[in-house]
Write an enzyme that holds these catalytic residues in place. Sequence first.
Site, PDB file in Angstrom:
ATOM      1  N   GLY A 241     -39.837-102.803   4.837  1.00  0.00           N
ATOM      2  CA  GLY A 241     -39.698-104.185   4.384  1.00  0.00           C
ATOM      3  C   GLY A 241     -40.998-104.676   3.774  1.00  0.00           C
ATOM      4  N   SER A 242     -41.189-105.965   3.815  1.00  0.00           N
ATOM      5  CA  SER A 242     -42.356-106.566   3.177  1.00  0.00           C
ATOM      6  C   SER A 242     -43.626-106.306   3.979  1.00  0.00           C
ATOM      7  CB  SER A 242     -42.153-108.077   3.024  1.00  0.00           C
ATOM      8  OG  SER A 242     -42.243-108.720   4.281  1.00  0.00           O
ATOM      9  N   THR A 243     -44.764-106.373   3.291  1.00  0.00           N
ATOM     10  CA  THR A 243     -46.053-106.201   3.953  1.00  0.00           C
ATOM     11  C   THR A 243     -46.296-107.314   4.964  1.00  0.00           C
ATOM     12  OG1 THR A 243     -46.938-105.047   2.026  1.00  0.00           O
ATOM     13  CG2 THR A 243     -48.538-106.001   3.542  1.00  0.00           C
ATOM     14  N   LEU A 244     -45.896-108.531   4.635  1.00  0.00           N
ATOM     15  CA  LEU A 244     -46.068-109.664   5.550  1.00  0.00           C
ATOM     16  C   LEU A 244     -45.335-109.413   6.859  1.00  0.00           C
ATOM     17  CD1 LEU A 244     -47.020-112.568   6.148  1.00  0.00           C
ATOM     18  CD2 LEU A 244     -44.933-113.385   5.027  1.00  0.00           C
ATOM     19  N   GLY A 246     -44.351-106.534   7.969  1.00  0.00           N
ATOM     20  CA  GLY A 246     -44.950-105.359   8.585  1.00  0.00           C
ATOM     21  C   GLY A 246     -46.100-105.715   9.505  1.00  0.00           C
ATOM     22  N   CYS A 298     -39.040-100.783  -3.409  1.00  0.00           N
ATOM     23  CA  CYS A 298     -40.446-100.924  -3.044  1.00  0.00           C
ATOM     24  C   CYS A 298     -41.341-100.051  -3.925  1.00  0.00           C
ATOM     25  CB  CYS A 298     -40.644-100.577  -1.579  1.00  0.00           C
ATOM     26  SG  CYS A 298     -39.886 -99.006  -1.106  1.00  0.00           S
ATOM     27  N   GLU A 395     -45.771-108.350  -6.014  1.00  0.00           N
ATOM     28  CA  GLU A 395     -44.472-107.689  -6.014  1.00  0.00           C
ATOM     29  C   GLU A 395     -43.378-108.709  -6.309  1.00  0.00           C
ATOM     30  OE1 GLU A 395     -42.279-104.277  -3.390  1.00  0.00           O
ATOM     31  OE2 GLU A 395     -43.105-105.977  -2.286  1.00  0.00           O
TER      32      GLU A 395
END
Length: 495
Positions: A241-244, A246, A298, A395
């Site tokens: 999923g998203s880095t945030l 994560g 991604c 992104e």
Amino acid sequence: MADIQSVKLSNGKSVNVHTHLFINNKFVAGRGPLIETINPVTEEVICKVHSASEEDVDAAVQAAHNAFHSEWKKVAAADRGRLLNKLADLMERDIEELATLEALDNGKAFTVARDEDMEGSIGCFRYFAGYADKITGQTIETTYDKLCYTRHEPIGVVAAITPWNYSVMMPAWKLAPALAAGNTIVLKTSEVTPLAMLKVAELIVEAGFPPGVVNIITGYGAPTGSALTGHPMVKKMAFTGSTLTGRRVMDGSAKSNLKKVQLELGGKSAQIVCADADLANAARWACGGIFNNHGQSCNAGSRILVHESVHDEFVKLFVAEAKKIKVGDPFDPEVSQGPQINKAQFDKILDYIEIGKKEGATVAYGGKRVGTKGYFVEPTVLINCNNNMRVMREEIFGPVVAITTFKTIDEAIEIANDSEYGLAGGVYTSDIDTGIIVSNAIEAGTIWVNCYDVFDQSTPFGGYKQSGFGKELGLDSLKEYSNIKSVKIQLISRL
């Protein structure tokens, strides 16, 4: 509310869907709020699905824990492989239904869902089924009076949180190696696209997996996702999923029981087109590299760096390729790009296009909504970009590509690496030396040369930097789901 609901497709046909949680081989009502899943073609509600409360998460984890200790850890590795192959057989039998559910829920073109996503998911289960009984340790030479060997042991209960863009393939990438290595699992699907995996849950029972080995739930990040990451019985978290998000998964995992973590996160991958590249080939592959899956990947090659001497010709060829993409209803066999996943993503993409224009980018093609209903966006090509623009650094997760130029290979490498992400990249050249030099220099986990977005079950995939860590697919993936134990034995006769 009954578990099985009949829902209508945009082509007028109907299909049955499960709407309850799958825990301990049974579909059970959730205690969390009902969640509406939206058809991105019509913007209408498909159905309502049950979400998992903290109590439901605990029940799923407890089922996985009990199954691991009472039965699954005792199942022969070859038998685990047979079960995975049986599941693959059943998915192959029902491939049309699975693809239909993904196209309905996600908006992905039906032919793409069937021929790429489902075929890839089936292949993933078959690949790891073959390795289930080939997970071995080694004997290690130490001193003459001792025997030393290693064992690869299952971790125990694994939790996986998967995204909406590949609603069956991403779960397969986690389920298959986790089960092959002898773990049990609780999988949280995206609350946006739960329907196809609930069909897979039905097939898991038919395949003969013991109760509790696989549990599939859905729900929002809080409380469902956070309850999983913080659960003390969960020994490993696998997240895409998203880095945030994560970062939140890491935080919850650390604060609970310091569980093992694997993250596959965002990206802003660069495709480098050299002066000596076959431009027609580069345009074709680079176009797919960004516009596959509506740009909702991604690893999408959303930055294209073109040598200044061939920029104009490349853009001409690239736009010609983009114009071949038919946008529309995913059940139209001629369509290759359906709608974006939801209104929030749709609005975000259109906002980024406007941001790019305000920053000085020129729209060479696309840039607008398609039609008046549904979350459809034209494939969009932005030129005259530079690496300081937000469209080059952030992104977007949609069908938008930003193109810039470079003078030297060293400059191209510098631009490509000037990113917080490091998931993938590509280079197009007729010189194999250049291909190898650039591939080695780009700070990313996967590099394609004269192609893009090509996956094989045997090839590990994962990121550098803020694109995460750990590997999906290949033998390296099995290591992510194993603990390695060293055993040393003193030989009595040598005392």
